[in-house]
Design an enzyme around this catalytic site. Structure first.
Site, PDB file in Angstrom:
ATOM      1  N   TRP A 151       0.849  -1.189   0.000  1.00  0.00           N
ATOM      2  CA  TRP A 151       0.000   0.000   0.000  1.00  0.00           C
ATOM      3  C   TRP A 151       0.887   1.243   0.000  1.00  0.00           C
ATOM      4  O   TRP A 151       1.856   1.335   0.764  1.00  0.00           O
ATOM      5  CB  TRP A 151      -0.910  -0.021   1.235  1.00  0.00           C
ATOM      6  CG  TRP A 151      -1.878   1.120   1.304  1.00  0.00           C
ATOM      7  CD1 TRP A 151      -2.675   1.577   0.303  1.00  0.00           C
ATOM      8  CD2 TRP A 151      -2.154   1.949   2.443  1.00  0.00           C
ATOM      9  NE1 TRP A 151      -3.441   2.635   0.736  1.00  0.00           N
ATOM     10  CE2 TRP A 151      -3.137   2.883   2.054  1.00  0.00           C
ATOM     11  CE3 TRP A 151      -1.664   1.973   3.756  1.00  0.00           C
ATOM     12  CZ2 TRP A 151      -3.638   3.845   2.921  1.00  0.00           C
ATOM     13  CZ3 TRP A 151      -2.169   2.923   4.627  1.00  0.00           C
ATOM     14  CH2 TRP A 151      -3.142   3.851   4.209  1.00  0.00           C
ATOM     15  N   ASP A 232      -0.436  -5.261   9.511  1.00  0.00           N
ATOM     16  CA  ASP A 232      -1.426  -4.256   9.121  1.00  0.00           C
ATOM     17  C   ASP A 232      -2.688  -5.014   8.728  1.00  0.00           C
ATOM     18  O   ASP A 232      -2.697  -5.771   7.750  1.00  0.00           O
ATOM     19  CB  ASP A 232      -0.901  -3.425   7.944  1.00  0.00           C
ATOM     20  CG  ASP A 232      -1.860  -2.294   7.568  1.00  0.00           C
ATOM     21  OD1 ASP A 232      -2.859  -2.088   8.280  1.00  0.00           O
ATOM     22  OD2 ASP A 232      -1.587  -1.611   6.561  1.00  0.00           O
ATOM     23  N   LYS A 268     -13.067  -0.073   6.253  1.00  0.00           N
ATOM     24  CA  LYS A 268     -13.626  -0.985   5.266  1.00  0.00           C
ATOM     25  C   LYS A 268     -14.684  -1.915   5.863  1.00  0.00           C
ATOM     26  O   LYS A 268     -15.779  -2.053   5.325  1.00  0.00           O
ATOM     27  CB  LYS A 268     -12.515  -1.828   4.633  1.00  0.00           C
ATOM     28  CG  LYS A 268     -11.359  -1.033   4.037  1.00  0.00           C
ATOM     29  CD  LYS A 268     -11.780  -0.167   2.881  1.00  0.00           C
ATOM     30  CE  LYS A 268     -10.590   0.364   2.092  1.00  0.00           C
ATOM     31  NZ  LYS A 268      -9.684   1.222   2.857  1.00  0.00           N
TER      32      LYS A 268
END
Length: 422
Positions: A151, A232, A268
């Site tokens: 990311w 993460d 999310k």
């Protein structure tokens, strides 16, 4: 008189030191790559345009989706008429407790033994920034290894925390899959005690995850090399639809005795993108060590943003703390995951039906919001220019941007682009 005043003006300017060049004249133009796709999409007037660059869930009609469980929690909070006082530096205690239980499991040893240091953060990015800042101050090895690719925000967060960024192999362009041999070799070759950042589930941007057996191998390598595992986890529940399956890697590493660092986001999986609610946690050796880690987290956070916002944390606490709302949310998050899985199947089937050159099985095997299609930059450019379809030039698409109304058009356009017919 007017002429005299005009004549005096240059001298007056000189005396008071009026600047002829702006203070910020030498500031260069920055580039935030993720904005470019959306800006081009908005400027496009085609009724068929599709934005597959946005990293947010969309419903079957292509609209932002507020979960019914969130709406119910909002209603409950409104009736409670809670105050708007500051939270403590480490956030809402009910939220951090429930966030920890969701990630580690309620029976996890660090939770039961009261040796998990956890603080509420400004979503996942805030968790990364606080966690990396802590490592920059207190972890002896200042080199962090990130998967290639990863990311985009991982790199600036690490560099701003004065960590040296290196990479380990992850994506195999030939198979459009995981380069597990390369991944293992690079982590094995990293100097002992390196920081290894791992995507817990739904790797962004590839959508490719290790299997449970592969996670177990990685755990052994990390333990043998005395590396520090930095997880993460931005998609728990959103990846497979199963919160326990998506947390496998985190829980397994903890069971094996690793003292992990974990970043969580509720953007999310509960759809709280704009509420900016997340957490960072550290597995410590005992309660005394936990207290010391906690004290230093407060010192890092205080000048950074003082304390986190309250509303999103209250929403998460209301949902996870209510058996009825939690059960409702679990159904909803599985529904989001299942819709994306369905879109993967429809896209794959249509590409195969159109005899699109190449092997497209990775569309179905990848998981989560994103998919690495394998499209080349020039093909991506053609899709934007000729079909009004927008995605990042590395070929990554947000599966959430596809729905029953546009998936066939997208597949047909991709097929033409690959065949050189667009």
């Amino acid at each position: 008189m007017i002429a005299l005043r005009a004549a005096l003006r240059p001298a007056a300017r000189a005396r008071i030191g009026v600047r002829t060049v702006s203070v910020w004249a030498n500031v260069p133009q920055g580039c935030v790559s993720s904005l470019g796709v959306t800006e081009k999409f908005k400027a496009d007037t085609s009724p068929k345009k599709i934005n597959l660059g946005v990293g947010a869930y969309r419903d079957e009609n292509g609209k932002p989706y507020v979960l019914p469980s969130v709406q119910a929690a909002e209603d409950a909070l409104y009736k409670e008429k809670a105050d708007k006082e500051y939270l403590p530096i480490t956030g809402l205690s009910s939220f951090t407790k429930l966030a920890a239980e969701l990630a580690y499991g309620p029976d996890s040893a660090p939770i039961k033994e009261d040796r998990l240091a956890i603080t509420q953060t400004l979503s996942g990015t805030g968790a990364l920034r606080v966690g990396m800042a802590f490592l920059g101050r207190f972890y002896p090895n200042k080199t962090i290894y990130l998967p290639s690719p990863t990311w985009g925000n991982h790199i600036p967060c690490a560099k701003d925390s004065l960590l040296e960024v290196k990479h380990y192999k992850y994506f195999d362009k030939d198979t459009v899959g995981l380069d597990f041999a390369g991944m293992k070799a690079d982590i094995e070759a990293a100097p002992e005690g390196s920081i290894i950042l791992l995507h817990a589930c739904a790797h962004n941007p590839t959508g490719i995850d290790p299997t449970e057996a592969q996670w177990k191998e990685l755990s052994e390598i990390v333990k043998r090399k005395k590396h520090f595992p930095f997880f993460d986890m931005a998609y728990q529940g959103f990846a497979s639809g199963d919160i326990n399956k998506d947390a496998f890697a985190v829980r397994y590493f903890v069971e094996q005795g690793h003292q992990i660092l974990l970043c969580q986001s509720f953007a999310k999986n509960i759809g709280l993108y704009g509420e900016r609610v997340g957490a960072v946690s550290f597995v410590t050796a005992d309660k005394e060590e936990k207290a010391r880690v906690d004290s230093q987290l407060k010192i890092i956070i205080r000048p950074m943003y003082s304390n986190p916002p309250v509303h999103g944390a209250r929403l998460v606490s209301k949902i996870l703390g209510s058996p009825e709302l939690k059960e409702q949310w679990l159904v909803e998050v599985k529904g989001m995951a299942d819709r994306i899985i369905t879109m993967r199947e429809k896209l794959y089937n249509k590409l195969v039906e159109l005899n699109t050159p190449g092997e497209w099985g990775h569309i179905k095997s990848q998981i989560g919001m994103f998919s690495f299609t394998g499209l080349k930059p020039e093909q991506v450019d053609k899709l934007a220019e000729k079909a009004s379809i927008y995605l990042t030039r590395d070929g990554r698409i947000s599966m959430a941007g596809l729905n029953s109304s546009n998936v066939e058009y997208f597949a047909e356009s991709v097929s033409k682009a690959v065949k050189g017919e667009l």
